[in-house]
Design a protein around this motif. Structure first.
Motif, PDB file in Angstrom:
ATOM      1  N   TYR A 147     -45.030   3.762   6.093  1.00 14.31           N
ATOM      2  CA  TYR A 147     -44.323   3.928   4.812  1.00 14.31           C
ATOM      3  C   TYR A 147     -43.500   5.214   4.818  1.00 14.31           C
ATOM      4  O   TYR A 147     -42.390   5.262   4.284  1.00 14.31           O
ATOM      5  CB  TYR A 147     -45.346   3.951   3.676  1.00 14.31           C
ATOM      6  CG  TYR A 147     -44.737   4.048   2.299  1.00 14.31           C
ATOM      7  CD1 TYR A 147     -44.210   2.930   1.670  1.00 14.31           C
ATOM      8  CD2 TYR A 147     -44.707   5.266   1.619  1.00 14.31           C
ATOM      9  CE1 TYR A 147     -43.647   3.019   0.400  1.00 14.31           C
ATOM     10  CE2 TYR A 147     -44.157   5.367   0.350  1.00 14.31           C
ATOM     11  CZ  TYR A 147     -43.626   4.231  -0.249  1.00 14.31           C
ATOM     12  OH  TYR A 147     -43.071   4.329  -1.503  1.00 14.31           O
ATOM     13  N   LEU A 173     -40.367   4.770   6.736  1.00 15.22           N
ATOM     14  CA  LEU A 173     -39.415   3.994   5.938  1.00 15.22           C
ATOM     15  C   LEU A 173     -38.733   4.849   4.883  1.00 15.22           C
ATOM     16  O   LEU A 173     -37.504   4.869   4.783  1.00 15.22           O
ATOM     17  CB  LEU A 173     -40.147   2.823   5.268  1.00 15.22           C
ATOM     18  CG  LEU A 173     -39.333   1.965   4.300  1.00 15.22           C
ATOM     19  CD1 LEU A 173     -38.345   1.098   5.068  1.00 15.22           C
ATOM     20  CD2 LEU A 173     -40.260   1.112   3.435  1.00 15.22           C
ATOM     21  N   ALA A 175     -40.877   2.190  11.333  1.00 15.26           N
ATOM     22  CA  ALA A 175     -41.729   1.801  10.210  1.00 15.26           C
ATOM     23  C   ALA A 175     -42.367   0.437  10.478  1.00 15.26           C
ATOM     24  O   ALA A 175     -43.574   0.245  10.277  1.00 15.26           O
ATOM     25  CB  ALA A 175     -40.918   1.760   8.920  1.00 15.26           C
ATOM     26  N   THR A 219     -49.286  -1.669   1.113  1.00 14.83           N
ATOM     27  CA  THR A 219     -48.388  -0.741   1.807  1.00 14.83           C
ATOM     28  C   THR A 219     -47.807  -1.383   3.059  1.00 14.83           C
ATOM     29  O   THR A 219     -46.601  -1.255   3.339  1.00 14.83           O
ATOM     30  CB  THR A 219     -49.142   0.545   2.193  1.00 14.83           C
ATOM     31  OG1 THR A 219     -49.682   1.145   1.015  1.00 14.83           O
ATOM     32  CG2 THR A 219     -48.209   1.545   2.865  1.00 14.83           C
ATOM     33  N   THR A 256     -43.855  -2.309   3.342  1.00 12.55           N
ATOM     34  CA  THR A 256     -43.103  -1.630   4.401  1.00 12.55           C
ATOM     35  C   THR A 256     -42.433  -2.633   5.328  1.00 12.55           C
ATOM     36  O   THR A 256     -41.265  -2.473   5.703  1.00 12.55           O
ATOM     37  CB  THR A 256     -44.021  -0.696   5.203  1.00 12.55           C
ATOM     38  OG1 THR A 256     -44.619   0.263   4.323  1.00 12.55           O
ATOM     39  CG2 THR A 256     -43.251   0.037   6.296  1.00 12.55           C
TER      40      THR A 256
END
Length: 434
Positions: A115, A118, A127, A160, A164
């Motif tokens: 994350y 990203l 990522a 998450t 992502t």
């Protein structure tokens, strides 16, 4: 946002960190590609030294992990995101040592790092790689029957991971893959609601973010009606929480305008861009780069509609946008020059070629600048001369255009070849040159 990638921790680094538990004179460092060091010093050859985390020389990996997690959280709160990113790399290395390859806590460390790649580093490939590592750990099987706390942590980690992955695919224009991952995020959030844990997990990823991302993934797949549904959901969420003048709405209205333009519904696109421009001028003031940008989008939307009754508004917003860019960024800034190019193209479209030529001539001036925009200006100016029968003047401008295109793109680029072919044709035409 920096584009220098951080080297992914390797097995050798994990081994070095592990050996530090039993070899007090080992000095272990993770090096970034820019030469800086993320130091894990235990003890130098000259004697005891304190690590940057303030731990004792004999601190165990678990203590170091806890410390790194706390520091990362504090850096995030302080908006020192690059420093937080460095701590998240430490967390991955230490989690692997402490928990091993198959533990969900290692998956969580990978997911948090993914994350960060990203959102902080803007590197979707890295990522995606780390998010896939996290997903693969969890797919091997995780016992979620022990406690509600662990179930919440695992579900939050999955949110998450898939968010992502969804955003990484989106940034790489993979609409279908993005949509699949983001739908999984929605399903996971529903599961979290059943645990009454949704609020604690969605601190960094909001319902609005998910709806907006889903809308963008639908645009990439040209599922425009579905995209508009998601964008409308995002608008309602923002208005309900922040009001109808929130700066967040600017980007959403622009996305909605884009979808409407793709459907050929220019009036609807103009409607959304007017809202975006109004908010932008109120929040960032009229003399701002952001207001100039929304004004330019609005001018292009009016121009795209192709209706003569819109000419006045098109001219108005092009003129305003160009003026603001000149004041805020300067006449030679690429944004200013690009606005001149777009403005001139529209003027040519409605038959005002001499006005367009004068505008571009003022921008090019006598200085030689090698840029894509200047090459395009010269190309347009040369074409105007050719259309007026002024072959010599047109030829000279196109020759200069080719020189810049060759320097910027290379001689084999399609734009360079197109200009070269035109020049060759002019030489062979036998036309009388003025």
């Amino acid at each position: 946002m920096s584009s220098i990638p951080i080297r992914i921790p390797t097995a050798s680094i994990y081994e070095e960190l592990a050996s530090a538990r039993t070899t007090p004179k080992t000095v272990t460092s993770i090096h970034e590609e820019d030469g800086s060091i993320l130091d894990y010093t235990e003890r130098s050859s000259d004697g005891p030294s304190m690590p940057p985390h303030g731990l004792s020389n004999q601190a165990l990996p678990m203590d170091k992990l806890s410390r790194a997690q706390l520091i990362a959280e504090q850096y995030i709160k302080d908006n020192k995101l690059l420093k937080a990113h460095e701590e998240l790399i430490r967390c991955v290395a230490l989690s692997k040592i402490i928990h091993g390859d198959g533990h969900w806590r290692l998956a969580k460390a990978f997911a948090d790092l993914a994350y960060s790649y990203l959102t902080v580093r803007g590197l979707p490939v890295q990522a995606k790689q780390h998010a896939e590592s996290a997903k693969n750990i969890l797919l091997r099987g995780v016992d979620m029957s022990k406690s509600v706390e662990e179930k919440r942590e695992v579900l939050g980690t999955l949110v998450t991971i898939y968010y992502t992955l969804g955003m990484s695919h989106l940034l790489q224009n993979n609409g279908r893959e993005s949509y699949v991952s983001l739908q999984k995020v929605q399903k996971l959030i529903a599961d979290l609601e059943e645990l009454q844990e949704k609020t604690s997990v969605l601190g960094k990823i909001s319902d609005k973010d998910i709806a907006l991302a889903l809308g963008r993934s639908c645009v990439l797949q040209e599922k425009l009606s579905l995209a508009m549904n998601f964008f409308e959901q995002a608008v309602k969420m923002v208005i309900s929480s922040e009001g109808d003048s929130s700066a967040v709405l600017i980007g959403i209205y622009r996305e909605m305008a884009r979808a409407e333009q793709m459907k050929g519904r220019h009036e609807q696109a103009i409607h959304y861009l007017l809202q975006a421009h109004s908010i932008c001028q109120a929040v960032y003031k009229k003399l701002s780069e952001k207001a100039a940008h929304t004004g330019l989008l609005l001018a292009k939307a009016y121009a795209a509609a192709g209706r003569s009754e819109y000419n006045e508004n098109t001219n108005k917003y092009f003129t305003e946008s160009l003026s603001v860019y000149q004041i805020v960024l300067g006449a030679d800034d690429p944004q200013t020059q690009n606005t001149r190019v777009e403005f001139s193209k529209w003027l040519i479209q409605i038959g005002k070629t001499q006005e367009a030529y004068k505008m571009l001539q003022e921008a090019v001036g006598s200085e030689t600048e090698y840029s894509e925009t200047v090459a395009e200006m010269l190309s347009i100016m040369g074409s105007i001369h050719l259309a007026d029968g002024k072959i010599q003047k047109g030829y000279q401008l196109l020759k200069k255009c080719l020189e810049i295109q060759t320097a910027v793109y290379g001689s084999q680029h399609s734009k360079s070849k197109e200009t070269q072919n035109l020049l060759t044709a002019l030489q062979k035409s036998g036309a009388s040159w003025e």
